[in-house]
Write an enzyme that holds these catalytic residues in place. Structure first.
Site, PDB file in Angstrom:
ATOM      1  CE  LYS A  47      -1.502   2.624   2.982  1.00  0.00           C
ATOM      2  NZ  LYS A  47      -1.260   3.846   2.179  1.00  0.00           N
ATOM      3  CD  GLU A 104      13.526   4.534   7.639  1.00  0.00           C
ATOM      4  OE1 GLU A 104      13.588   5.366   8.577  1.00  0.00           O
ATOM      5  OE2 GLU A 104      13.386   4.834   6.454  1.00  0.00           O
ATOM      6  CB  CYS A 130      13.467   9.528   8.420  1.00  0.00           C
ATOM      7  SG  CYS A 130      14.056   8.442   7.141  1.00  0.00           S
ATOM      8  CD  GLU A 179      10.815  13.092  11.647  1.00  0.00           C
ATOM      9  OE1 GLU A 179       9.687  12.655  11.931  1.00  0.00           O
ATOM     10  OE2 GLU A 179      11.640  12.462  10.958  1.00  0.00           O
TER      11      GLU A 179
HETATM   12  P1  ADP Z   1       3.379  10.914   7.298  1.00  0.00           P
HETATM   13  O1  ADP Z   1       2.902  11.650   8.494  1.00  0.00           O
HETATM   14  O2  ADP Z   1       4.790  11.121   6.985  1.00  0.00           O
HETATM   15  O3  ADP Z   1       2.478  10.982   6.104  1.00  0.00           O
HETATM   16  P2  ADP Z   1       2.324   8.338   7.940  1.00  0.00           P
HETATM   17  O4  ADP Z   1       2.918   7.403   8.920  1.00  0.00           O
HETATM   18  O5  ADP Z   1       0.988   8.894   8.217  1.00  0.00           O
HETATM   19  O6  ADP Z   1       3.430   9.434   7.750  1.00  0.00           O
HETATM   20  O7  ADP Z   1       2.297   7.699   6.496  1.00  0.00           O
HETATM   21  C1  ADP Z   1       3.192   6.710   6.054  1.00  0.00           C
HETATM   22  C2  ADP Z   1       2.403   5.583   5.440  1.00  0.00           C
HETATM   23  O8  ADP Z   1       1.605   5.026   6.452  1.00  0.00           O
HETATM   24  C3  ADP Z   1       1.452   6.002   4.324  1.00  0.00           C
HETATM   25  O9  ADP Z   1       1.434   4.996   3.328  1.00  0.00           O
HETATM   26  C4  ADP Z   1       0.131   6.068   5.039  1.00  0.00           C
HETATM   27  O10 ADP Z   1      -0.974   5.855   4.184  1.00  0.00           O
HETATM   28  C5  ADP Z   1       0.278   4.907   5.990  1.00  0.00           C
HETATM   29  N1  ADP Z   1      -0.654   4.913   7.120  1.00  0.00           N
HETATM   30  C6  ADP Z   1      -1.069   5.961   7.873  1.00  0.00           C
HETATM   31  N2  ADP Z   1      -1.958   5.554   8.805  1.00  0.00           N
HETATM   32  C7  ADP Z   1      -2.110   4.207   8.658  1.00  0.00           C
HETATM   33  C8  ADP Z   1      -2.892   3.198   9.288  1.00  0.00           C
HETATM   34  N3  ADP Z   1      -3.704   3.480  10.306  1.00  0.00           N
HETATM   35  N4  ADP Z   1      -2.781   1.927   8.838  1.00  0.00           N
HETATM   36  C9  ADP Z   1      -1.950   1.624   7.820  1.00  0.00           C
HETATM   37  N5  ADP Z   1      -1.200   2.521   7.170  1.00  0.00           N
HETATM   38  C10 ADP Z   1      -1.267   3.801   7.577  1.00  0.00           C
END
Ligand code: ADP
Length: 475
Positions: free
Chosen positions: A168, A244, A278, A379
Site C-alpha cells: 500500500k 523505519e 527521516c 521532527e
Molecule cells: P506521514 O505523516 O509522513 O504521512 P504516515 O505514517 O501517516 O506518515 O504515512 C506513512 C504511510 O503510512 C502512508 O502509506 C500512510 O498511508 C500509511 N498509514 C497511515 N496511517 C495508517 C494506518 N492506520 N494503517 C496503515 N497505514 C497507515
C-alpha cells in the site's frame, strides 16, 4: 490497483486524486481501495507463494536484474513523474530513481547468497543443518517522501528471498507506485507475486494487514505514531515487523573541523527533499569557536536556494507535501522566534510568483536554538536548519543523544580518535563522519530507539524476509 496480475479499479469503484504539490493541479484519478481489495490482494499473494518461493534463486535474480535495467532506462521519465507528484527537483528525483534501481540490482545479487549453515552436534550420530526459508506473504506500507526508492527497498529483498507482497503506497504518491509495479510486471514477475492496493484512507488496509493470518510479515516506513500502532497490532497477531520511522538527527561540528566546509555539507543535506527526510539534520551542534563562520556560510548558501516547481531549471528546493506540513514548520519557527532564536534567512511562507498555489516555505536558518524550543525535540520535516552552539565543557554527545529518536547522525572533525569516540558514543544507527550521505543499497539502513526496528539494504536487509529452520538429522 494491481491484483493477481490485473490492473483494476477498487471493488467500491471509488477514486481519489493525486495532485501536484507545487501547483495544486490534479494529475490523475486513483482507485480508492478498501478492506475488500486488501483481502483480494492477500488471496493472490498467498496463492502465488508456493510457486514463487519454489523457483530457484537464479530465476528470481534474473527478474530483478531485468527490472533494474528497465528502471535505469526509464530514469528520466520516472524522475519527471516523481517531480510532478512529489515535488522534489528533477535532479534529486533522478538521483532517487537511481538509488531505487540500486536496490533491485543489489538484491538480484543477494538472492543467490542466501546461505544456510551446518553446525556440529554434541552427538556423533546427529547432524544439524540450518535452512533459510522465505517468511511468506509480506504486507508493505510506504511513504510519500521517497516514493520510488522506499518501494524497491522493500520489494527487492522480499522478492529475492522468495516472498510474495501486497503493498500500500502513500496516498500522496500512488502514481510513482504504479510506475514501479509496471516495471516489475514487465520484468516478468509472475501474477499474484506483487500486488498494489492504492487507498485514500489507509486505516482499513492497515487493519487487514495486521489481522489477516496469512500475512506473515509487515514492513513499514512512515511516522513513529503509525509505526507503533501497526507494531502493536502486528505483535498481538505474532507477525514479524520491520519499522523505519522518524528521526531527529544531530549534526555535530567540533572545534577542530573547518566550519565553512561543514556548513557546505549542512546546506546540502538539510535541504534535500525540502527537509522531508527521516535522516535530515534537525539539530546542528556547532562549537562556539566556529559558529559564526558556520552560520555565515550556511546562510549565504541557503539564501541562494531557489524555491519553485522542480521541473523548472535552477530550482533547488521544492514544495512541502501539503498544507499541514507547512503549518507544522511555521509553528516550530514561530515558537523558536518567540523563545529567542534569530532568523538568519527565511522564516516565512512563500506566496509570491504563483507559489501560493503550492505548499512552499522559505529555506530557513535559525541561530541560537535552545532545548526549550519545539524544534529541538520535534521532527521538523521541513526546510529549517536549527543551529545550537556549544562550548568547551558541554557534553555534546549527551546533548545529541537527548532525543527519543536514533536514526541518523553526522559529525565533523579532523581528529580520528574523536571521530571514533563519537561514533561509539552516539545512540544512532547511521552515522556520517565528515560525510553527508552515509547511505547506499549495499549498507544497512534503520534506526535505534523510537526510530524503528530492523534494517533495510545490505546483506542484513534480506534477513528480514527469511526464517531460519533448524533440521537435526539422526544418521
Ligand atoms: P506521514 O505523516 O509522513 O504521512 P504516515 O505514517 O501517516 O506518515 O504515512 C506513512 C504511510 O503510512 C502512508 O502509506 C500512510 O498511508 C500509511 N498509514 C497511515 N496511517 C495508517 C494506518 N492506520 N494503517 C496503515 N497505514 C497507515
Amino acid at each position: 490497483m494491481f491484483i493477481n496480475g490485473q490492473w483494476r479499479e477498487a471493488a467500491s469503484n471509488k477514486q481519489f486524486t493525486s495532485s501536484n504539490p507545487a501547483t495544486g493541479e490534479v494529475i490523475d484519478q486513483i482507485p480508492a481501495g478498501g478492506a475488500e481489495d486488501a483481502v483480494a490482494a492477500i488471496d493472490a499473494a498467498h496463492a502465488a507463494f508456493p510457486a514463487w518461493s519454489g523457483r530457484s534463486a537464479y530465476e528470481r535474480s534474473a527478474i530483478l536484474y531485468k527490472a533494474y535495467t528497465l528502471m535505469v532506462e526509464r530514469k528520466d521519465e520516472l524522475a519527471k513523474l516523481m517531480t510532478t507528484e512529489q515535488g522534489k527537483p528533477l535532479r534529486a528525483a533522478a538521483n532517487e530513481t537511481q538509488y531505487a534501481a540500486d536496490f533491485l540490482l543489489w538484491y538480484a545479487e543477494e538472492a543467490k547468497r542466501v546461505y544456510g549453515e551446518t553446525i556440529p552436534s554434541a552427538r556423533g550420530d546427529q547432524r544439524f543443518i540450518i535452512f533459510k526459508a522465505p517468511v511468506g506473504v509480506v504486507a508493505a506500507v510506504t511513504p510519500w517522501n521517497y516514493p520510488i526508492s522506499m518501494l524497491t527497498r522493500k520489494l527487492a529483498p522480499a522478492l529475492a528471498a522468495g516472498c510474495t507482497v501486497v503493498l500500500k503506497p502513500a496516498e500522496a504518491t500512488p502514481l510513482c507506485a504504479i510506475a514501479v509495479f509496471k516495471i516489475l510486471q514487465e520484468a516478468g514477475v509472475p501474477d499474484g507475486v506483487i500486488n498494489l492496493v492504492t487507498a485514500e484512507d489507509p486505516k482499513p488496509i492497515g487493519e487487514v494487514f495486521t489481522t489477516d493470518e496469512r500475512v506473515r510479515k509487515i514492513t513499514f516506513t512512515g511516522s513513529t505514531a503509525v509505526g507503533k500502532m501497526l507494531a502493536g497490532k502486528a505483535g498481538e497477531n505474532m507477525k514479524r515487523i520491520s519499522l523505519e520511522l522518524g528521526g531527529h538527527a544531530p549534526f555535530i561540528v567540533y572545534d577542530d573541523a573547518d566550519p565553512t566546509h561543514a556548513a557546505k555539507g549542512a546546506s546540502l543535506v538539510k535541504f534535500l527533499n525540502t527537509g522531508q527526510a527521516c535522516i535530515s539534520p534537525n539539530r546542528m551542534f556547532v562549537h562556539e569557536s566556529g559558529v559564526d563562520a558556520f552560520i555565515g556560510e550556511l546562510t549565504s548558501r541557503v539564501e541562494r536556494l531557489r524555491a519553485g516547481n522542480g521541473l523548472e531549471q535552477g530550482v533547488g528546493i521544492g514544495p512541502l507535501v501539503n498544507e499541514a506540513a507547512v503549518a507544522k514548520v511555521e509553528r516550530q519557527v514561530e515558537d523558536a522566534k518567540a523563545k529567542g532564536a534569530r532568523v538568519m534567512c527565511g522564516g516565512h511562507r512563500l506566496m509570491d510568483n504563483g507559489l501560493d498555489k503550492g505548499n512552499f516555505y522559505a529555506a530557513t536558518v535559525l541561530a541560537d536554538v535552545t532545548p526549550d524550543m519545539l524544534i529541538y525535540r520535534e521532527e521538523t520535516f521541513g526546510p529549517v536548519a536549527a543551529v545550537v552552539p556549544f562550548k568547551d565543557g558541554d557534553d555534546v554527545l549527551a546533548m545529541a543523544n537527548d532525543t527519543t529518536y536514533g536514526l541518523a547522525a553526522y559529525v565533523y572533525t579532523n581528529n580520528m580518535a574523536k571521530a571514533m569516540r563519537t561514533v561509539e558514543g552516539l545512540d544512532f544507527a547511521i552515522i556520517g563522519v565528515n560525510d553527508i550521505n552515509p547511505t547506499s543499497a549495499a549498507a544497512p539502513f534503520g534506526g535505534m530507539k523510537s526510530s524503528g526496528l530492523g534494517r533495510e539494504g545490505g546483506h542484513e536487509g534480506i534477513e528480514e524476509y527469511l526464517e531460519s529452520k533448524t533440521a537435526g538429522f539422526s544418521i
